[in-house]
Design an enzyme around this catalytic site. Structure first.
Site, PDB file in Angstrom:
ATOM      1  N   CYS A 116       0.728  -1.143  -0.056  1.00 55.30           N
ATOM      2  CA  CYS A 116      -0.089  -0.040  -0.050  1.00 55.30           C
ATOM      3  C   CYS A 116       0.747   1.129   0.130  1.00 55.30           C
ATOM      4  CB  CYS A 116      -1.129  -0.018   1.020  1.00 55.30           C
ATOM      5  SG  CYS A 116      -2.075  -1.486   1.464  1.00 55.30           S
ATOM      6  N   HIS A 257      -3.413   6.991   2.665  1.00 48.95           N
ATOM      7  CA  HIS A 257      -3.942   5.753   2.122  1.00 48.95           C
ATOM      8  C   HIS A 257      -5.265   5.462   2.643  1.00 48.95           C
ATOM      9  CE1 HIS A 257      -4.212   1.717   1.184  1.00 48.95           C
ATOM     10  NE2 HIS A 257      -3.964   1.171   2.399  1.00 48.95           N
ATOM     11  N   ASN A 287     -10.247  -0.624   0.163  1.00 41.85           N
ATOM     12  CA  ASN A 287      -8.676  -0.386   0.313  1.00 41.85           C
ATOM     13  C   ASN A 287      -8.216  -0.893  -1.322  1.00 41.85           C
ATOM     14  OD1 ASN A 287      -5.981  -0.569   0.549  1.00 41.85           O
ATOM     15  ND2 ASN A 287      -5.962  -1.686   2.481  1.00 41.85           N
TER      16      ASN A 287
END
Ligand code: ACO
Length: 330
Positions: A116, A257, A287
């Site tokens: 990520c 994020h 996500n």
């Protein structure tokens, strides 16, 4: 005054059309519900790639949009840095497929694996290449088909993720008034097994046994990941702000994020940035790993929340663990 080496010339996103809501998990026979997912994560829906939609195809859509915004042609790109945890195949990279698809004939192209945090890592690498004089114009892409690697039988993880791509064109800064002001990157591989795919690489290759025990899919210790994410993202905010000689009060927008709204709220609180200055779209995307920040940035620009003169703080955390941050003036 920090003199930036590189600035963001354009952004774009490539999002699959298909939307999967929290209610749709019932059809998979999963024992979960909309209220649980929203309360724990803030996620309402996510986009899921169709069978023909690949990490590269989403990346190409995002890249073309970013190149158009930046007014950059394929032949002007010197480097393509593609972050992904879901390469279309293991050899060669997805970045070279993107290079061929775009016709970026002068570009070096390679994938990076930082989960990520990949877009922040990729931007930092691109800035370094520009700083060294090797590159004038770089394309940095986060592209993920997470739906291909999550375990659709594991309710604790599959509800969290979505597919998509975000792209950024980075160019050498000609003036001192805009560009990347600071960067920060860290990792801690001793914690790799808190979020990983145990099998399917060279160490434990694909075989019937690992398909049967589902160990090629993402495994996650959610509560541990949560704790480390909050701690590391807070640390990363401090480091990038310090390096830019700024405080949270100087930041016009925080683009973190997008994994979980509770992680985002804790990060913003630590950085002393009110939630009305935080860009949140995890409710609509889930996500999307390294695609999440460039997708959010592209939306924030489109909605006028990032414009000329905006000072933005980016912060990411992901498997590895890896984490990083960046302050950019637009
Ligand atoms: N639906 C209903 N119940 C569920 C679900 C679900 N989808 N998933 C888990 N549960 C149950 C568990 O089985 C457990 O039940 P039990 O108490 O009977 O054993 C209960 O809910 C609580 O489970 P926890 O895992 O303790 O719940 P928690 O409050 O920690 O929330 C979550 C879980 C949402 C995964 C949270 O830990 C989290 O968000 N962690 C961060 C994970 C993350 O974001 N990973 C992405 C990659 S890293 C990054 O991008 C930052």
């Amino acid at each position: 005054m920090i003199r930036p080496v590189a600035y963001v010339a354009g952004t774009g996103r490539g999002i699959p059309a298909k939307v999967m809501s929290n209610h749709d998990f019932a059809a998979l026979g999963l024992d979960t519900d909309h209220d649980w997912i929203v309360e724990r994560t803030g996620i309402v829906e996510r986009h899921i790639g169709a069978p023909g939609e690949t990490t590269m195809s989403m990346a190409a859509t995002a890249s073309r949009a970013a190149m158009k915004r930046a007014d950059v042609s394929a032949g002007e790109i010197d480097a393509i840095i593609l972050s992904t945890a879901t390469p279309d195949r293991l050899l060669p990279s997805t970045a070279v497929d993107l290079q061929a698809e775009l016709g970026a004939t002068r570009a070096a192209a390679f994938d990076i694996s930082a989960a990520c945090s990949g877009w922040v890592y990729g931007m930092t690498i691109a800035e370094g290449l520009i700083s060294s004089g090797v590159v004038e114009t770089a394309l940095v892409v986060g592209a993920e088909k997470m739906s291909a690697i999550v375990d659709w039988q594991d309710r604790a993880s599959c509800v969290l993720f979505g597919d998509g791509a975000g792209a950024t064109v980075l160019k050498r800064a000609a003036t001192a008034d805009r560009g990347i002001l600071s960067v920060y990157m860290r990792s801690d591989g001793s914690l790799a097994e808190l979020l990983w795919r145990p099998s399917g690489g060279a160490k434990v290759p694909y075989a019937q046994a690992v398909l049967d025990d589902r160990s090629t899919y993402v495994k996650m210790a959610g509560r541990e990941v949560f704790k480390h994410a909050v701690r590391s993202m807070a640390d990363a905010c401090d480091r990038a702000l310090d390096a830019a000689r700024l405080t949270g009060q100087d930041i016009d927008i925080l683009i973190p994020h997008q994994a979980n709204v509770r992680i985002i709220e804790a990060t913003a609180k630590h950085a002393n940035i009110p939630m009305d200055k935080v860009y949140v779209n995890v409710d609509r995307y889930g996500n999307t790993s390294s695609a999440s920040i460039p997708i959010a940035l592209d939306e924030a620009i489109e909605r006028g929340r990032v414009a000329s003169g905006t000072t933005a703080l980016f912060v990411a955390f992901g498997a590895g663990f890896t984490w990083g941050s960046m302050v950019v003036r637009f």
